[in-house]
Scaffold this active site. Sequence first.
Site, PDB file in Angstrom:
ATOM      1  N   LYS A  38      -4.038  -9.434   2.147  1.00  0.00           N
ATOM      2  CA  LYS A  38      -4.878  -9.249   0.975  1.00  0.00           C
ATOM      3  C   LYS A  38      -5.540 -10.564   0.588  1.00  0.00           C
ATOM      4  O   LYS A  38      -5.027 -11.631   0.899  1.00  0.00           O
ATOM      5  CB  LYS A  38      -4.016  -8.782  -0.209  1.00  0.00           C
ATOM      6  CG  LYS A  38      -3.489  -7.372  -0.102  1.00  0.00           C
ATOM      7  CD  LYS A  38      -2.643  -7.007  -1.321  1.00  0.00           C
ATOM      8  CE  LYS A  38      -2.128  -5.580  -1.226  1.00  0.00           C
ATOM      9  NZ  LYS A  38      -3.176  -4.549  -1.269  1.00  0.00           N
ATOM     10  N   ARG A  91       2.618   4.389   2.263  1.00  0.00           N
ATOM     11  CA  ARG A  91       2.733   5.738   2.830  1.00  0.00           C
ATOM     12  C   ARG A  91       3.708   5.763   4.003  1.00  0.00           C
ATOM     13  O   ARG A  91       4.295   6.805   4.299  1.00  0.00           O
ATOM     14  CB  ARG A  91       1.334   6.253   3.213  1.00  0.00           C
ATOM     15  CG  ARG A  91       0.664   5.492   4.307  1.00  0.00           C
ATOM     16  CD  ARG A  91      -0.840   5.739   4.362  1.00  0.00           C
ATOM     17  NE  ARG A  91      -1.541   5.058   3.255  1.00  0.00           N
ATOM     18  CZ  ARG A  91      -2.851   5.146   3.046  1.00  0.00           C
ATOM     19  NH1 ARG A  91      -3.613   5.887   3.834  1.00  0.00           N
ATOM     20  NH2 ARG A  91      -3.407   4.497   2.041  1.00  0.00           N
TER      21      ARG A  91
HETATM   22  N1  BES Z   1      -0.127  -1.479  -3.118  1.00  0.00           N
HETATM   23  C1  BES Z   1      -1.435  -1.249  -2.610  1.00  0.00           C
HETATM   24  C2  BES Z   1      -2.300  -0.405  -3.537  1.00  0.00           C
HETATM   25  C3  BES Z   1      -2.761  -1.054  -4.820  1.00  0.00           C
HETATM   26  C4  BES Z   1      -3.954  -1.742  -4.870  1.00  0.00           C
HETATM   27  C5  BES Z   1      -2.042  -0.899  -5.974  1.00  0.00           C
HETATM   28  C6  BES Z   1      -4.388  -2.287  -6.058  1.00  0.00           C
HETATM   29  C7  BES Z   1      -2.470  -1.447  -7.173  1.00  0.00           C
HETATM   30  C8  BES Z   1      -3.651  -2.136  -7.210  1.00  0.00           C
HETATM   31  C9  BES Z   1      -1.333  -0.505  -1.287  1.00  0.00           C
HETATM   32  O1  BES Z   1      -0.249  -0.821  -0.501  1.00  0.00           O
HETATM   33  C10 BES Z   1      -2.564  -0.842  -0.489  1.00  0.00           C
HETATM   34  O2  BES Z   1      -2.711  -1.979  -0.168  1.00  0.00           O
HETATM   35  N2  BES Z   1      -3.401   0.160  -0.219  1.00  0.00           N
HETATM   36  C11 BES Z   1      -4.587  -0.026   0.526  1.00  0.00           C
HETATM   37  C12 BES Z   1      -4.722   1.119   1.510  1.00  0.00           C
HETATM   38  C13 BES Z   1      -5.830   0.947   2.501  1.00  0.00           C
HETATM   39  C14 BES Z   1      -5.541  -0.216   3.412  1.00  0.00           C
HETATM   40  C15 BES Z   1      -5.978   2.219   3.286  1.00  0.00           C
HETATM   41  C16 BES Z   1      -5.772  -0.051  -0.431  1.00  0.00           C
HETATM   42  O3  BES Z   1      -5.771   0.724  -1.388  1.00  0.00           O
HETATM   43  O4  BES Z   1      -6.652  -0.868  -0.242  1.00  0.00           O
HETATM   44 MN    MN Z   2      -0.593  -2.501   0.717  1.00  0.00          MN
END
Ligand code: BES
Ligand code: MN
Length: 502
Positions: free
Chosen positions: A280, A354
């Site tokens: 990230k 997931r």
């Molecule tokens: N924990 C994050 C989702 C999240 C993002 C929660 C911002 C709260 C605030 C999750 O694990 C994630 O990173 N999801 C990705 C999925 C994508 C790579 C398909 C996302 O939402 O960008």
């Molecule tokens: Mn994530």
Amino acid sequence: MEIKTQVGAIQEVAAELIVINLFEGVTAPTGATAVVDRALNGAIRELVEAGDFTGKAEQAALLYTHGAIPAKRVLLMGLGDRAKFNLDTARRVAAAAAREARRLKVTRYCTIVHGAGGAGLLPEAAAQAVVEGTILGDYAFTELKSDRTGLDPRLEEVTLVQFSADQAPAAQRGAQVGQIIADSVCLARDLVNRPGNYLTPTSLAEIAEQVAAEAGLTSQALDEEQMADLGMGALLGVAQGSNEPAKFIILEYNIERRELPAYVIVGKGITFDSGSISIKPSEGMELMKDDMSGAAITLGVMRAVALLKLPLRAVGLMPATENLPDGRAYKPGDVLTSMSGLTIEVISTDAEGRLILADALHYAKRYQPKAVVDLATLTGACVVALGHVTSGLMGNDAALKQTLLQASATSGEKIWELPLYEEYAEQIKSDVADVKNSGGRPAGTITAGLFLQKFAQGYPWAHLDIAGTAWADKPNGYLAKGATAHGVRLLIQWLRDLASAQ
Ligand code: BES
Ligand code: MN
Ligand code: ZN
């Protein structure tokens, strides 16, 4: 905080502070507010007539009594528009009063039960809401401050004063329930606010064990070897990059009473989400300590279910690991074999939630549950779709979704359904495996839901995406800045409804 209830007239109570209320636009107060107004020579009418107090919801005015009544101070709270008043207003007003008291460094006060008199709420529900609002409004996460001298003191004792003796038993019941629920929310908030170096999968398992022992639950935490024996390849794939051992935490309530229906709550327990190899951006990454909100909420709900002694079976499953990059970390392109046997192509190591839920949802099947509900800070797309107010609801069973929507209306924790239409599943088809873990940007919350659905087989299932609601950027009502634990009150209400419908 200690909560007490008492029968009597609030204007006769000797206290540092008493809390009374007034609806918006009322110029001639009634009930306890009228009695206090008369005792104070019309001071409340004067405030209203001068335009200094309109009665807007959560508005507060402080009056001194000059010995006219036994109480030293009176805190007058606005209840807002009478037509819009409901349990959530009572909760918000109680929270505002609690914060006002803390600001005054008053640690004990007496309050009337907002809504139980003229506003037409049931005394039990009103008392529950006032206690919830009071405890949640008082909440602050201060355990890591080394200098406590500047901090406002926490409330020590709040007494609900009920005029009608007939309603006292109901108010007392409501207050007890409200305290169990709000304390469970605060427990979950503490865990979420606690940073990743304090709250690891191991410490989460230890806390779960402690809470379980206190509340009357059984708990166990599977280690990585046991997970490997079960074939939890998806969860273990995520855990590969972390030096902290993963835990699969299991809480059970009434589990041997096979005649009762079983409900399973599953909570995402990523104690820190860096995104791993699909790393990230560093800005704001510190907030990813909240990625175990689902697990914290699960623990809070299970605690309350046990203390409320609900006549049902309940299971809490909390798959817990960090998601970190490392020489041994899982990589984009890797294929993982889940416990269900389905193979998963990893497109993004940041779509880790997931993966750990896939194995937990499959594990849930062994309980032959009447329903399974999972909670997860799963997708940034859900924040885009529903913001910070509403959690996303998805699922495979209309009746189950309906009972959740009902509990949402009662508890005030908002949820809204997104459709799991089959057409979207095209996006998660893999060339090399049975499914892939990312469907790209369009409808990212729905494709995540469809992914989970492949593992939630053989029982009614609902998924709550709490990515937008788990954290508050600023204080609001009974939410402090930081962890909200949005979902604890919703799911306790849901289970209480199910228990009473049997
Ligand atoms: N924990 C994050 C989702 C999240 C993002 C929660 C911002 C709260 C605030 C999750 O694990 C994630 O990173 N999801 C990705 C999925 C994508 C790579 C398909 C996302 O939402 O960008
Ligand atoms: Mn994530
Ligand atoms: Zn995550």
